[in-house]
Design a protein around this motif. Structure first.
Motif, PDB file in Angstrom:
ATOM      1  N   PHE A 168      -4.218  17.593  23.349  1.00 45.37           N
ATOM      2  CA  PHE A 168      -5.072  16.995  22.375  1.00 45.37           C
ATOM      3  C   PHE A 168      -5.825  15.950  23.412  1.00 45.37           C
ATOM      4  O   PHE A 168      -5.455  15.051  23.659  1.00 45.37           O
ATOM      5  N   LEU A 211      -8.733  22.702  21.082  1.00 45.01           N
ATOM      6  CA  LEU A 211      -7.378  22.383  21.371  1.00 45.01           C
ATOM      7  C   LEU A 211      -6.679  23.325  22.850  1.00 45.01           C
ATOM      8  O   LEU A 211      -7.131  24.323  22.652  1.00 45.01           O
ATOM      9  N   THR A 213     -11.133  16.833  21.641  1.00 39.45           N
ATOM     10  CA  THR A 213     -10.469  17.601  20.604  1.00 39.45           C
ATOM     11  C   THR A 213     -10.656  16.878  19.317  1.00 39.45           C
ATOM     12  O   THR A 213     -10.646  15.739  19.041  1.00 39.45           O
ATOM     13  N   CYS A 228      -6.503  18.842   8.850  1.00 37.26           N
ATOM     14  CA  CYS A 228      -5.423  19.463   8.609  1.00 37.26           C
ATOM     15  C   CYS A 228      -5.357  19.399   7.008  1.00 37.26           C
ATOM     16  O   CYS A 228      -5.922  18.534   6.311  1.00 37.26           O
ATOM     17  N   TYR A 286      -6.803  27.848  14.131  1.00 39.85           N
ATOM     18  CA  TYR A 286      -5.908  27.557  13.122  1.00 39.85           C
ATOM     19  C   TYR A 286      -4.511  27.526  13.620  1.00 39.85           C
ATOM     20  O   TYR A 286      -3.977  28.391  14.166  1.00 39.85           O
ATOM     21  N   MET A 309      -9.157  17.661  15.046  1.00 37.12           N
ATOM     22  CA  MET A 309      -8.300  18.435  14.247  1.00 37.12           C
ATOM     23  C   MET A 309      -8.656  17.845  12.732  1.00 37.12           C
ATOM     24  O   MET A 309      -8.778  16.589  12.433  1.00 37.12           O
ATOM     25  N   MET A 344      -9.075  12.983  14.409  1.00 40.61           N
ATOM     26  CA  MET A 344      -7.516  13.485  14.091  1.00 40.61           C
ATOM     27  C   MET A 344      -7.437  13.087  12.599  1.00 40.61           C
ATOM     28  O   MET A 344      -6.928  11.950  12.302  1.00 40.61           O
ATOM     29  N   CYS A 398      -3.391  23.328  10.212  1.00 39.52           N
ATOM     30  CA  CYS A 398      -4.550  22.311  11.093  1.00 39.52           C
ATOM     31  C   CYS A 398      -5.423  23.423  11.759  1.00 39.52           C
ATOM     32  O   CYS A 398      -5.056  24.397  12.247  1.00 39.52           O
ATOM     33  N   ARG A 399      -6.776  22.867  11.346  1.00 38.88           N
ATOM     34  CA  ARG A 399      -7.962  23.420  12.303  1.00 38.88           C
ATOM     35  C   ARG A 399      -8.213  22.750  13.403  1.00 38.88           C
ATOM     36  O   ARG A 399      -8.591  21.531  13.413  1.00 38.88           O
ATOM     37  N   PHE A 400      -8.267  23.277  14.584  1.00 34.53           N
ATOM     38  CA  PHE A 400      -8.707  22.542  15.882  1.00 34.53           C
ATOM     39  C   PHE A 400      -9.789  22.970  16.511  1.00 34.53           C
ATOM     40  O   PHE A 400     -10.208  24.262  16.385  1.00 34.53           O
TER      41      PHE A 400
END
Length: 556
Positions: free
Chosen positions: A57, A46, A27, A31, A195, A29, A65, A41-43
């Protein structure tokens, strides 16, 4: 198979590539925002375990991260899932697992859509739907280019669709997903791009969780943005109205007279609680006083688009205090909003709709009327507590509430005195109502005085410099001059002034001046052989401030 399942199954995604990417890269991330209260936060990848009801995660050697908060992530959370700040039922966090654990887990299902994951705060209440959910989601989607009309909203608060689900459907061409529906897709659902969280920039009111309710201390939204949102929603509902600017523009005297004849007053009618007991008499009084027709609208009896169609052309909106007044954001500029308050409810303490109406750029005129006669009210002590009933309380507490003529300030959300009074039915005293209305209309501003330029701030003053001269051992002069801001020559501005701050180097205080001209010689309090710091900025129309130009260092 549900509609959402069909949509997802029809979307194209290379399952093998998606699974390989999750296994190898885990994952990711990134933010924005410094605190959980302003973080979005954009993932990538996720995942959500419907079995554990937790987001997951997956760590690999190339996981990202940011911010990497460690245990601080739980103080109290990574971010708020709703636009209501720092509410302990709205926190978002995730579990962590090594990507290698995927070998032992259920086969993941990949969501190919770009998703916005959020909590609705209270989807049963129209005020909350607009203020806490729709407006923040709309402008969060504007913030990120890939959150477009094809993005999918995912609601994680656990509520059912609720009575206003059709309004949420206006935000995207794709059906929103509810938390309870996620288990339909399998035990492990992975969002390829998502998001999480909502912007709080468009909210203007706090509901009294920490201190009694009232306008937010730092309101960042203006009526211009709210009108932009309202216009976009009206287009989605296929509601059109003649633009106010076109109305004001080149219409003939004949057309203006016809428009005036077409003016009307809209009155919100309630059929279950918080009734206007003499509604027909109130309507007749309004029609007679303003020589206009009066139409009623009702959330219980009409579709929302049909209500907005009426409200979007009204000259006045009259309503008992309640969530339906959030629709005033659809009113034309120049409309009067009249809010009615039951007995013992202080209008100054409950102002979500006054705050909305008076935001710069909304251009609405707000008036309130308060029932001051206890004999003109009908209470319902035997109703359930959530509808204002007090029969469940001790006799002494019931007597205290019945004897009180003013609800004291209180915190949200179950204050029995507030609920008892706000759910009263009211017989509106027509003479006092009309008197309040006449007085209020006297202060109604003319829309013609509002010019677009008045909302434009000045730029920096240009080419600022200073000259000094020493007259005697005890006397010196400091001359400061500058050129006008670049944007001023393109604007029609009624009044231009300049603010100058002069500070002796090493001192904490400064001398402020407001000047009408672009150069000025200062001699009072100017000492020889001293260094002064000088700041200059422009002011439009008394209160629109520009940025300061770079500080000048001036030695006498």
């Amino acid at each position: 198979m549900t509609q959402q399942s069909k949509e997802l199954s029809q979307a194209r995604i290379d399952y093998h590539i998606a699974l390989q990417s999750l296994q190898e890269h885990g994952t990711r991330m990134v933010c924005t925002g410094k605190m959980h209260t302003d973080r979005i936060c954009r993932f990538d990848y996720l995942c959500y375990s419907s079995e554990a009801e937790e987001f997951v995660f997956f760590h690999s050697n190339s996981s990202v991260m940011l911010p990497n908060l460690g245990s601080r992530r739980f103080q109290p959370a990574l971010l708020d899932l709703s636009s209501v700040e720092d509410h302990n039922t709205q926190y978002f966090n995730f579990l962590e697992l090594p990507a290698a654990a995927l070998k032992f887990m259920p086969k993941p299902v990949f969501v190919p859509d770009v998703t916005l994951i959020l909590n609705r705060f209270n989807p049963d209440n129209l005020m909350h739907v607009f203020h806490d959910d729709l407006l923040p989601a709309f402008f969060t989607m504007k913030q990120y280019s890939d959150l477009d009309d094809e993005a999918r909203l995912v609601f994680m608060e656990g509520w059912g669709e609720g009575p206003h689900f059709d309004l949420y459907q206006l935000l995207s061409s794709k059906q929103p997903l509810l938390k309870e529906q996620l288990r339909n897709f399998g035990k492990l659902m992975c969002f390829t791009k998502s998001y999480v969280g909502l912007s709080k920039m468009t909210t203007w009111y706090q509901y009294g969780f920490v201190q009694p309710q009232g306008p937010k201390a730092n309101i960042l939204v203006s009526g211009n943005e709210i009108r932009h949102f309202a216009k976009a929603l009206m287009e989605k509902m296929n509601i059109t109205r003649q633009d106010e600017a076109e109305k004001d523009g080149g219409s003939s005297e004949q057309e203006r007279e016809r428009d005036k004849k077409d003016e009307y007053i809209a009155v919100f009618s309630r059929s279950t609680t918080r009734l206007i007991l003499n509604e027909a008499e109130l309507i007749m009084a309004l029609a007679q006083e303003f020589q206009m027709r009066v139409v009623t609208v009702s959330l219980e009896e009409q579709s929302f688009p049909s209500i907005i169609q009426v409200i979007s052309a009204a000259s006045m909106l009259v309503s008992m205090h309640g969530a339906q007044l959030i629709t005033s954001m659809f009113l034309p500029r120049g409309t009067t909003v009249v809010e009615l308050f039951p007995f013992a409810v202080n209008p100054e303490q409950y102002t979500p709709y006054k705050t909305l109406a008076t935001l710069p750029g909304m251009d609405l005129h707000y008036i309130f009327w308060r029932n001051s006669k206890e004999e003109n009210t009908v209470t319902h002590p035997d109703r359930p507590w959530e509808q204002g009933g007090i029969a469940h309380l001790e006799k002494d507490e019931q007597q205290r509430i019945l004897a009180s003529a003013d609800v004291p300030r209180h915190l949200c959300c179950r204050n029995p005195e507030w609920l008892f009074r706000i759910y009263q039915d009211t017989l509106v005293d027509i003479p006092s109502f009309l008197e309040v209305l006449k007085d209020g209309m006297k202060s109604k501003p003319s829309l013609k005085k509002t010019k677009t330029a008045s909302t434009v701030h000045p730029g920096r003053v240009r080419e600022a410099h200073c000259q000094t001269s020493v007259q005697t051992p005890n006397e010196a002069k400091l001359t400061v001059s500058w050129q006008i801001p670049w944007n001023l020559k393109y604007l029609k501005v009624r009044e231009v002034k300049y603010e100058v701050w002069i500070q002796e180097q090493g001192e904490n205080t400064y001398m402020p001046y407001i000047l009408p001209q672009q150069n000025y010689t200062f001699s009072e309090n100017i000492k020889p052989f001293t260094t002064y710091l000088v700041w200059v900025r422009c002011i439009f129309n008394k209160n629109l401030l520009g940025p300061f130009a770079d500080v000048l260092t001036c030695r006498t």
